[in-house]
Design an enzyme around this catalytic site. Structure first.
Site, PDB file in Angstrom:
ATOM      1  CD  GLN A   1      -2.814  -1.052   2.462  1.00 12.05           C
ATOM      2  OE1 GLN A   1      -3.399  -0.045   2.836  1.00 12.05           O
ATOM      3  NE2 GLN A   1      -2.823  -2.185   3.133  1.00 12.05           N
TER       4      GLN A   1
HETATM    5  N1  LIG Z   1      -7.184 -13.528 -10.962  1.00 12.03           N
HETATM    6  C1  LIG Z   1      -6.106 -13.550 -10.206  1.00 12.03           C
HETATM    7  N2  LIG Z   1      -6.140 -13.036  -8.963  1.00 12.03           N
HETATM    8  C2  LIG Z   1      -5.008 -13.088  -8.232  1.00 12.03           C
HETATM    9  C3  LIG Z   1      -3.803 -13.655  -8.724  1.00 12.03           C
HETATM   10  N3  LIG Z   1      -2.861 -13.539  -7.756  1.00 12.03           N
HETATM   11  C4  LIG Z   1      -3.452 -12.923  -6.723  1.00 12.03           C
HETATM   12  N4  LIG Z   1      -4.755 -12.661  -6.987  1.00 12.03           N
HETATM   13  C5  LIG Z   1      -5.729 -12.003  -6.098  1.00 12.03           C
HETATM   14  O1  LIG Z   1      -5.345 -10.662  -5.906  1.00 12.03           O
HETATM   15  C6  LIG Z   1      -5.735 -10.220  -4.597  1.00 12.03           C
HETATM   16  C7  LIG Z   1      -4.545  -9.606  -3.884  1.00 12.03           C
HETATM   17  O2  LIG Z   1      -3.589 -10.619  -3.605  1.00 12.03           O
HETATM   18  P1  LIG Z   1      -2.514 -10.473  -2.441  1.00 12.03           P
HETATM   19  O3  LIG Z   1      -1.579 -11.613  -2.576  1.00 12.03           O
HETATM   20  O4  LIG Z   1      -3.172 -10.283  -1.133  1.00 12.03           O
HETATM   21  O5  LIG Z   1      -1.822  -9.105  -2.875  1.00 12.03           O
HETATM   22  P2  LIG Z   1      -0.548  -8.385  -2.203  1.00 12.03           P
HETATM   23  O6  LIG Z   1       0.351  -8.027  -3.335  1.00 12.03           O
HETATM   24  O7  LIG Z   1       0.023  -9.239  -1.138  1.00 12.03           O
HETATM   25  O8  LIG Z   1      -1.191  -7.051  -1.608  1.00 12.03           O
HETATM   26  P3  LIG Z   1      -0.660  -6.163  -0.353  1.00 12.03           P
HETATM   27  O9  LIG Z   1      -0.366  -7.101   0.765  1.00 12.03           O
HETATM   28  O10 LIG Z   1      -1.768  -5.206  -0.026  1.00 12.03           O
HETATM   29  O11 LIG Z   1       0.561  -5.435  -0.823  1.00 12.03           O
HETATM   30  C8  LIG Z   1      -6.298 -11.449  -3.888  1.00 12.03           C
HETATM   31  O12 LIG Z   1      -7.700 -11.389  -3.989  1.00 12.03           O
HETATM   32  C9  LIG Z   1      -5.751 -12.611  -4.705  1.00 12.03           C
HETATM   33  O13 LIG Z   1      -6.559 -13.752  -4.649  1.00 12.03           O
HETATM   34  C10 LIG Z   1      -3.799 -14.205 -10.054  1.00 12.03           C
HETATM   35  O14 LIG Z   1      -2.808 -14.706 -10.587  1.00 12.03           O
HETATM   36  N5  LIG Z   1      -4.977 -14.111 -10.734  1.00 12.03           N
END
Ligand SMILES: Nc1nc2c(ncn2[C@@H]2O[C@H](COP(=O)(O)OP(=O)(O)OP(=O)(O)O)[C@@H](O)[C@H]2O)c(=O)[nH]1
Ligand SMILES: [Mg+2]
Length: 163
Positions: free
Chosen positions: A54
Site C-alpha cells: 500500500q
Molecule cells: N485472478 C487472479 N487473482 C489473483 C492472482 N494472484 C493474486 N490474486 C488475487 O489478488 C488479490 C490480492 O492478492 P494479495 O496476494 O493479497 O496481494 P498483495 O500483493 O500481497 O497485496 P498487499 O499485501 O496489499 O501489498 C487477492 O484477492 C488474490 O486472490 C492471479 O494470478 N490471478
C-alpha cells in the site's frame, strides 16, 4: 539467500509467497508490515520477505533492503493505470545503495485475467532492456494456479554461483 517480494498493493505478493510454501492459494488480506517464510528449492534456502505494497507502506520498503540478493517485483498485469507507479518504484529501488548487488525477478502476475498485459508489453513499458547494472528476468505467471512460479524460482537458483 535473502529475497524481498515487492510491488503495489493487490499485485499478488502474499498469494505467491504461500504458493511457494504450500502449493496452495491462501485467503489473503492486505499485508500491513511483512510476512517472512523460508523456501527451499533444490537445496537452496531462500528467506523471503513479502512486504505490504500500500502507498503508505512503500516508504518503509527500504528498511528491508540490507543484504538482499534478490528482488521479486510482482506486477498485476491487468492494472494498466498503475504500471507507471510500479516503474517509478522499480527505478527508485535499483538506484538504492543497499540493492546495488541485487538481481531482479519480475513476475507478470494474473495472466488468467482477460485483456491483461503480456510479459513483453510490461517489459517494454518498464524499459527492462535498459537495465545494465542488475541482472533481471521477467516471467509471466498466475499465482492462483501456480503457473510460471517454478520457472521464476529456477531463474533465481541459476543465478546463485554466477556472482
Ligand atoms: N485472478 C487472479 N487473482 C489473483 C492472482 N494472484 C493474486 N490474486 C488475487 O489478488 C488479490 C490480492 O492478492 P494479495 O496476494 O493479497 O496481494 P498483495 O500483493 O500481497 O497485496 P498487499 O499485501 O496489499 O501489498 C487477492 O484477492 C488474490 O486472490 C492471479 O494470478 N490471478
Ligand atoms: Mg500482501
Amino acid at each position: 539467500h535473502k529475497v524481498i517480494i515487492v510491488g503495489l498493493d493487490n499485485a499478488g505478493k502474499t498469494t505467491i509467497l504461500y504458493q511457494f510454501l504450500m502449493n496452495e492459494v491462501v485467503h489473503t488480506s492486505p499485508t500491513i508490515g511483512s510476512n517472512v517464510e523460508e523456501i527451499v528449492v533444490k537445496n537452496t534456502h531462500f528467506l523471503m520477505w513479502d512486504i505490504g505494497g500500500q502507498e503508505s507502506l512503500r516508504s518503509s520498503w527500504n528498511t528491508y533492503y540490507s543484504n538482499t540478493e534478490f528482488i521479486i517485483l510482482v506486477v498485476d498485469s491487468i492494472d494498466r493505470e498503475r504500471l507507471s507507479i510500479t516503474k517509478e518504484e522499480l527505478y527508485r529501488m535499483l538506484a538504492h545503495e543497499d540493492l546495488r548487488k541485487a538481481a531482479v525477478l519480475i513476475f507478470a502476475n494474473k495472466q488468467d485475467m482477460k485483456g491483461c498485459m503480456t510479459a513483453a508489453e510490461i517489459s517494454a513499458y518498464l524499459t527492462l532492456s535498459s537495465i545494465k547494472d542488475h541482472p533481471w528476468h521477467i516471467q509471466s505467471c498466475c499465482a492462483l494456479t501456480g503457473e510460471g512460479l517454478c520457472q521464476g524460482l529456477e531463474w533465481m537458483t541459476s543465478r546463485i554461483g554466477v556472482r
